[in-house]
Design a protein around this motif. Structure first.
Motif, PDB file in Angstrom:
ATOM      1  N   LEU A 164     -64.524   1.953  -8.684  1.00 20.12           N
ATOM      2  CA  LEU A 164     -64.207   3.290  -9.157  1.00 20.12           C
ATOM      3  C   LEU A 164     -65.471   3.996  -9.619  1.00 20.12           C
ATOM      4  O   LEU A 164     -65.674   5.184  -9.316  1.00 20.12           O
ATOM      5  CB  LEU A 164     -63.178   3.219 -10.306  1.00 20.12           C
ATOM      6  CG  LEU A 164     -62.775   4.552 -10.944  1.00 20.12           C
ATOM      7  CD1 LEU A 164     -62.093   5.460  -9.922  1.00 20.12           C
ATOM      8  CD2 LEU A 164     -61.866   4.334 -12.136  1.00 20.12           C
ATOM      9  N   ALA A 165     -66.314   3.288 -10.346  1.00 20.86           N
ATOM     10  CA  ALA A 165     -67.565   3.898 -10.813  1.00 20.86           C
ATOM     11  C   ALA A 165     -68.433   4.320  -9.625  1.00 20.86           C
ATOM     12  O   ALA A 165     -69.017   5.417  -9.618  1.00 20.86           O
ATOM     13  CB  ALA A 165     -68.322   2.921 -11.709  1.00 20.86           C
ATOM     14  N   GLU A 166     -68.519   3.475  -8.579  1.00 23.87           N
ATOM     15  CA  GLU A 166     -69.305   3.820  -7.389  1.00 23.87           C
ATOM     16  C   GLU A 166     -68.714   5.037  -6.705  1.00 23.87           C
ATOM     17  O   GLU A 166     -69.452   5.940  -6.272  1.00 23.87           O
ATOM     18  CB  GLU A 166     -69.343   2.639  -6.411  1.00 23.87           C
ATOM     19  CG  GLU A 166     -70.188   1.487  -6.871  1.00 23.87           C
ATOM     20  CD  GLU A 166     -70.083   0.281  -5.934  1.00 23.87           C
ATOM     21  OE1 GLU A 166     -69.435   0.392  -4.851  1.00 23.87           O
ATOM     22  OE2 GLU A 166     -70.624  -0.772  -6.283  1.00 23.87           O
ATOM     23  N   SER A 167     -67.377   5.070  -6.601  1.00 21.03           N
ATOM     24  CA  SER A 167     -66.715   6.204  -5.952  1.00 21.03           C
ATOM     25  C   SER A 167     -66.963   7.484  -6.732  1.00 21.03           C
ATOM     26  O   SER A 167     -67.165   8.559  -6.150  1.00 21.03           O
ATOM     27  CB  SER A 167     -65.213   5.962  -5.843  1.00 21.03           C
ATOM     28  OG  SER A 167     -64.944   4.864  -5.013  1.00 21.03           O
ATOM     29  N   GLU A 168     -66.940   7.399  -8.072  1.00 21.18           N
ATOM     30  CA  GLU A 168     -67.204   8.587  -8.887  1.00 21.18           C
ATOM     31  C   GLU A 168     -68.638   9.076  -8.694  1.00 21.18           C
ATOM     32  O   GLU A 168     -68.882  10.285  -8.618  1.00 21.18           O
ATOM     33  CB  GLU A 168     -66.926   8.281 -10.368  1.00 21.18           C
ATOM     34  CG  GLU A 168     -65.444   8.178 -10.679  1.00 21.18           C
ATOM     35  CD  GLU A 168     -65.176   7.784 -12.124  1.00 21.18           C
ATOM     36  OE1 GLU A 168     -66.116   7.379 -12.858  1.00 21.18           O
ATOM     37  OE2 GLU A 168     -63.995   7.850 -12.539  1.00 21.18           O
ATOM     38  N   GLU A 169     -69.600   8.114  -8.554  1.00 24.30           N
ATOM     39  CA  GLU A 169     -71.003   8.508  -8.308  1.00 24.30           C
ATOM     40  C   GLU A 169     -71.131   9.173  -6.943  1.00 24.30           C
ATOM     41  O   GLU A 169     -71.820  10.197  -6.803  1.00 24.30           O
ATOM     42  CB  GLU A 169     -71.912   7.284  -8.385  1.00 24.30           C
ATOM     43  CG  GLU A 169     -72.109   6.774  -9.780  1.00 24.30           C
ATOM     44  CD  GLU A 169     -72.942   5.479  -9.800  1.00 24.30           C
ATOM     45  OE1 GLU A 169     -73.495   5.086  -8.751  1.00 24.30           O
ATOM     46  OE2 GLU A 169     -73.023   4.881 -10.884  1.00 24.30           O
ATOM     47  N   ASP A 170     -70.475   8.601  -5.912  1.00 22.56           N
ATOM     48  CA  ASP A 170     -70.517   9.190  -4.567  1.00 22.56           C
ATOM     49  C   ASP A 170     -69.913  10.585  -4.584  1.00 22.56           C
ATOM     50  O   ASP A 170     -70.432  11.513  -3.944  1.00 22.56           O
ATOM     51  CB  ASP A 170     -69.769   8.310  -3.564  1.00 22.56           C
ATOM     52  CG  ASP A 170     -70.491   7.006  -3.266  1.00 22.56           C
ATOM     53  OD1 ASP A 170     -71.698   6.909  -3.588  1.00 22.56           O
ATOM     54  OD2 ASP A 170     -69.833   6.085  -2.713  1.00 22.56           O
ATOM     55  N   ALA A 174     -71.735  14.023  -3.627  1.00 20.51           N
ATOM     56  CA  ALA A 174     -71.212  14.882  -2.567  1.00 20.51           C
ATOM     57  C   ALA A 174     -71.001  16.298  -3.100  1.00 20.51           C
ATOM     58  O   ALA A 174     -71.288  17.283  -2.410  1.00 20.51           O
ATOM     59  CB  ALA A 174     -69.904  14.310  -2.018  1.00 20.51           C
ATOM     60  N   ARG A 175     -70.505  16.440  -4.308  1.00 21.98           N
ATOM     61  CA  ARG A 175     -70.302  17.770  -4.896  1.00 21.98           C
ATOM     62  C   ARG A 175     -71.641  18.497  -5.067  1.00 21.98           C
ATOM     63  O   ARG A 175     -71.760  19.686  -4.789  1.00 21.98           O
ATOM     64  CB  ARG A 175     -69.596  17.643  -6.248  1.00 21.98           C
ATOM     65  CG  ARG A 175     -68.150  17.338  -6.150  1.00 21.98           C
ATOM     66  CD  ARG A 175     -67.520  17.264  -7.511  1.00 21.98           C
ATOM     67  NE  ARG A 175     -66.091  16.971  -7.431  1.00 21.98           N
ATOM     68  CZ  ARG A 175     -65.369  16.479  -8.394  1.00 21.98           C
ATOM     69  NH1 ARG A 175     -65.929  16.241  -9.566  1.00 21.98           N
ATOM     70  NH2 ARG A 175     -64.089  16.240  -8.220  1.00 21.98           N
ATOM     71  N   SER A 176     -72.620  17.754  -5.547  1.00 23.64           N
ATOM     72  CA  SER A 176     -73.943  18.348  -5.767  1.00 23.64           C
ATOM     73  C   SER A 176     -74.531  18.818  -4.433  1.00 23.64           C
ATOM     74  O   SER A 176     -75.078  19.917  -4.324  1.00 23.64           O
ATOM     75  CB  SER A 176     -74.846  17.321  -6.426  1.00 23.64           C
ATOM     76  OG  SER A 176     -76.133  17.824  -6.572  1.00 23.64           O
ATOM     77  N   SER A 177     -74.410  17.988  -3.390  1.00 21.02           N
ATOM     78  CA  SER A 177     -74.926  18.336  -2.070  1.00 21.02           C
ATOM     79  C   SER A 177     -74.188  19.550  -1.524  1.00 21.02           C
ATOM     80  O   SER A 177     -74.794  20.449  -0.942  1.00 21.02           O
ATOM     81  CB  SER A 177     -74.779  17.130  -1.143  1.00 21.02           C
ATOM     82  OG  SER A 177     -75.127  17.469   0.159  1.00 21.02           O
ATOM     83  N   LEU A 178     -72.876  19.600  -1.716  1.00 16.56           N
ATOM     84  CA  LEU A 178     -72.075  20.722  -1.241  1.00 16.56           C
ATOM     85  C   LEU A 178     -72.479  22.010  -1.939  1.00 16.56           C
ATOM     86  O   LEU A 178     -72.577  23.067  -1.299  1.00 16.56           O
ATOM     87  CB  LEU A 178     -70.579  20.425  -1.460  1.00 16.56           C
ATOM     88  CG  LEU A 178     -69.595  21.438  -0.936  1.00 16.56           C
ATOM     89  CD1 LEU A 178     -69.750  21.618   0.577  1.00 16.56           C
ATOM     90  CD2 LEU A 178     -68.186  21.048  -1.283  1.00 16.56           C
TER      91      LEU A 178
END
Length: 192
Positions: A164-170, A174-178
Motif C-alpha cells: 500500500l505504501a508503494e502504491s501510494e508513492e507511485d 503519477a499525480r505530480s507527473s500529470l
C-alpha cells in the motif's frame, strides 16, 4: 272524649310509637348480645337490631349500651372461660415450641447443605486426572495453532501495508507527473 285527630297528630303519634319500638328493640338486642357473651359494640347492636348507627348513639340508648360494655369489661371473657382463646402461658408455650422447631429446621438445612457440598466435592474428585491432562494438551495444541495463524496474518498484514505504501508513492509520483504535463500543455509551445 276523643275528638277527631288531624293527620299531623296521627303522623306524630305514629313516629313516637315507631321510635319507642325501635328503642325497645335496641335495648332487647343489647341484653341478648350480653347474654350470649359476645362483645357489645355500637355497630353490632345497630346491625342486629336493624336500626341506624345514629339511634344507638342517641340519648337513652347510648347509656344502656355503655353500661353493658362496662359490665362486660369487668367480667372474664366467655371465650377464655370455655377455652376458645389462648392464655398467655399457652401462647408462650407455643412460641417456645415454634422457636425449637425453627432451630431444628435450621440444623437440618445446615446438614443438608454440608452433605451437598461433600457430594459435589466427590464428583469433582472423580473427574480423573487423565481427563484433565488430555484437556490441557488439547488446549495447548489449539493455542499453538491459533498462535501460528496469528503470526501468519501479521506477516500478511505487514506485506499488504508495504504494498500500500508503494502504491501510494507511485500514485503521488503519477499525480505530480500529470500536473507537470498539464502545465506544460497549458503553457503552449515554447518560443524557439
Amino acid at each position: 272524649m276523643t275528638g277527631k285527630r288531624s293527620p299531623r297528630e296521627v303522623l306524630a303519634a305514629s313516629r313516637r310509637k315507631d321510635s319507642r319500638d325501635k328503642r325497645a328493640r335496641v335495648l332487647a338486642v343489647v341484653d341478648q348480645i350480653a347474654a350470649r357473651g359476645d362483645a357489645v359494640t355500637f355497630a353490632a347492636v345497630a346491625k342486629e337490631a336493624g336500626v341506624s348507627n345514629w339511634l344507638v348513639y342517641a340519648e337513652g340508648v347510648r347509656e344502656h349500651i355503655e353500661a353493658a360494655r362496662k359490665k362486660q369489661a369487668g367480667q372474664p371473657r366467655r371465650e377464655t372461660q370455655s377455652g376458645l382463646s389462648s392464655s398467655a402461658a399457652s401462647l408462650r408455650t407455643d412460641l417456645e415450641l415454634s422457636k425449637q422447631q425453627v432451630a431444628a429446621l435450621r440444623g437440618e438445612r445446615d446438614r443438608l447443605k454440608a452433605a451437598l457440598q461433600r457430594q459435589l466435592g466427590q464428583q469433582l474428585d472423580q473427574v480423573g486426572s487423565a481427563d484433565l491432562v488430555a484437556r490441557v494438551e488439547e488446549l495447548t495444541r489449539q493455542h499453538e495453532v491459533l498462535t501460528a495463524e496469528r503470526d501468519t496474518l501479521r506477516r500478511e498484514k505487514a506485506g499488504l501495508e508495504e504494498r500500500l505504501a508503494e502504491s501510494e508513492e507511485d500514485l503521488a509520483a503519477a499525480r505530480s507527473s500529470l500536473r507537470r504535463m498539464i502545465r506544460a500543455e497549458n503553457a503552449g509551445p515554447s518560443p524557439a
